[in-house]
Write an enzyme that holds these catalytic residues in place. Structure first.
Site, PDB file in Angstrom:
ATOM      1  N   HIS A  56     -31.716  66.309  19.529  1.00  0.00           N
ATOM      2  CA  HIS A  56     -31.031  65.487  18.521  1.00  0.00           C
ATOM      3  C   HIS A  56     -31.677  64.113  18.480  1.00  0.00           C
ATOM      4  CE1 HIS A  56     -28.896  64.269  22.168  1.00  0.00           C
ATOM      5  NE2 HIS A  56     -28.274  63.299  21.529  1.00  0.00           N
ATOM      6  N   HIS A  58     -30.777  60.862  18.920  1.00  0.00           N
ATOM      7  CA  HIS A  58     -30.431  59.650  19.673  1.00  0.00           C
ATOM      8  C   HIS A  58     -31.635  59.115  20.472  1.00  0.00           C
ATOM      9  CE1 HIS A  58     -25.832  60.535  19.535  1.00  0.00           C
ATOM     10  NE2 HIS A  58     -26.261  59.933  18.453  1.00  0.00           N
ATOM     11  N   ASP A  60     -32.036  57.764  23.320  1.00  0.00           N
ATOM     12  CA  ASP A  60     -32.224  58.122  24.731  1.00  0.00           C
ATOM     13  C   ASP A  60     -32.697  59.564  24.903  1.00  0.00           C
ATOM     14  OD1 ASP A  60     -29.616  58.937  23.888  1.00  0.00           O
ATOM     15  OD2 ASP A  60     -28.982  59.113  25.979  1.00  0.00           O
ATOM     16  N   HIS A  61     -32.992  60.232  23.779  1.00  0.00           N
ATOM     17  CA  HIS A  61     -33.571  61.583  23.830  1.00  0.00           C
ATOM     18  C   HIS A  61     -34.929  61.666  23.141  1.00  0.00           C
ATOM     19  CE1 HIS A  61     -29.910  63.694  25.391  1.00  0.00           C
ATOM     20  NE2 HIS A  61     -29.426  62.511  25.056  1.00  0.00           N
ATOM     21  N   HIS A 113     -21.925  66.593  18.238  1.00  0.00           N
ATOM     22  CA  HIS A 113     -22.273  65.284  18.816  1.00  0.00           C
ATOM     23  C   HIS A 113     -23.086  64.499  17.777  1.00  0.00           C
ATOM     24  CE1 HIS A 113     -23.619  62.413  21.904  1.00  0.00           C
ATOM     25  NE2 HIS A 113     -24.861  62.667  21.558  1.00  0.00           N
ATOM     26  N   ASP A 132     -26.957  66.860  24.402  1.00  0.00           N
ATOM     27  CA  ASP A 132     -25.664  66.199  24.609  1.00  0.00           C
ATOM     28  C   ASP A 132     -24.521  67.013  24.009  1.00  0.00           C
ATOM     29  OD1 ASP A 132     -27.006  64.182  25.860  1.00  0.00           O
ATOM     30  OD2 ASP A 132     -26.641  62.663  24.327  1.00  0.00           O
ATOM     31  N   HIS A 170     -27.748  64.737  30.561  1.00  0.00           N
ATOM     32  CA  HIS A 170     -27.237  63.639  31.382  1.00  0.00           C
ATOM     33  C   HIS A 170     -26.651  64.124  32.709  1.00  0.00           C
ATOM     34  CE1 HIS A 170     -27.427  60.286  28.438  1.00  0.00           C
ATOM     35  NE2 HIS A 170     -27.232  61.233  27.538  1.00  0.00           N
TER      36      HIS A 170
HETATM   37 ZN   LIG Z   1     -26.745  61.843  22.231  1.00  0.00          ZN
END
Ligand SMILES: [Zn+2]
Length: 242
Positions: A56, A58, A60-61, A113, A132, A170
């Site tokens: 996805h 985001h 942090d990915h 998400h 996530d 995570h």
């Molecule tokens: Zn995420």
């Protein structure tokens, strides 16, 4: 010959998964939120990253996509997410296949998400990358989807073979486990899983991968009987301070 998988800690509590196929010598980095620890972990093993897979959009990915591509020439595959992953070479959607060497992965739409979130399931290796969406004993927050979307996503993932290893984005297992035990106090499997996770973290080790069978037994979101129960649990988790 099976692939090897390694969770690389990144940012504050992310895991970037490195998956190496010794036959083709290909290596995939899944959801690299940053590049340096991922490049270092690959180099330490003598692996060259040939692909990046994103679940996805985001940051942090995907934050390490460009630097990994610049350093290795890796190709980047992920969901459209309305163009919010600008570094993609290949856009995939539900039903598409990805490949590492001779191993195939099925793209599964699990939007909730984020609207375009995907999971990637490698049946012959019994691995699923869930980003996530599905965490050990937890699920992602509903930023772009509804409880119904997450209920459907959980059902799709719960239907995978029980031995499938769950590789998520995570290290949230202890916080999730505390919520799971508070939600289902009589669930001994959840209590055991929390105790195991606490022991692993004490030793500085990752609690992942989990398995689909373990999630069916412990995860209060996968175990929700209907959309309303999942919605109530997700809302309770958002304000839970265990
Ligand atoms: Zn995420």
């Amino acid at each position: 010959m099976p692939v090897e998988i390694v969770p690389v800690p990144a940012l504050s509590d992310n895991y970037v998964w490195l998956m190496h196929d010794p036959v083709s010598d290909e290596t995939v980095a899944v959801d690299p939120g940053e590049a340096p620890p991922v490049l270092a972990a690959a180099e330490a093993r003598g692996w060259r990253i040939t692909q990046v897979w994103n679940t996805h959009w985001h940051g942090d990915h995907v934050g390490g996509n460009a630097a990994i591509k610049a350093a290795t020439g890796a190709t980047i595959t992920g969901p459209s997410e309305k163009g919010r992953i600008p570094t993609l070479d290949r856009v995939v959607e539900h039903g598409d296949r990805v490949r590492i060497g001779a191993h195939e992965g099925d793209v599964i739409a699990v939007g909730a998400h984020t609207a375009g979130h995907i999971a990637i399931h490698l049946p012959d290796e019994q691995i699923v990358f869930t980003g996530d969406t599905l965490f050990a004993m937890g699920c992602g927050r509903l930023f772009e989807g509804t409880p119904e979307d997450m209920f459907r996503a959980m059902a799709k993932l719960a239907a995978l073979p029980g031995g499938t290893r769950v590789c998520c984005g995570h290290e949230y297992t202890i916080a999730n486990g505390r919520f799971a035990v508070a939600t289902e106090p009589g669930n001994m499997a959840a209590r055991d899983a929390l105790a195991r996770a606490e022991q692993l973290r004490t030793e500085g080790r990752p609690t992942l991968p989990s398995t689909i069978a373990a999630e069916r037994a412990t995860n209060p979101f996968m175990r929700a009987r209907d959309v309303e129960e999942l919605a109530a649990r997700r809302a309770a988790k958002d304000s839970f301070r265990g």
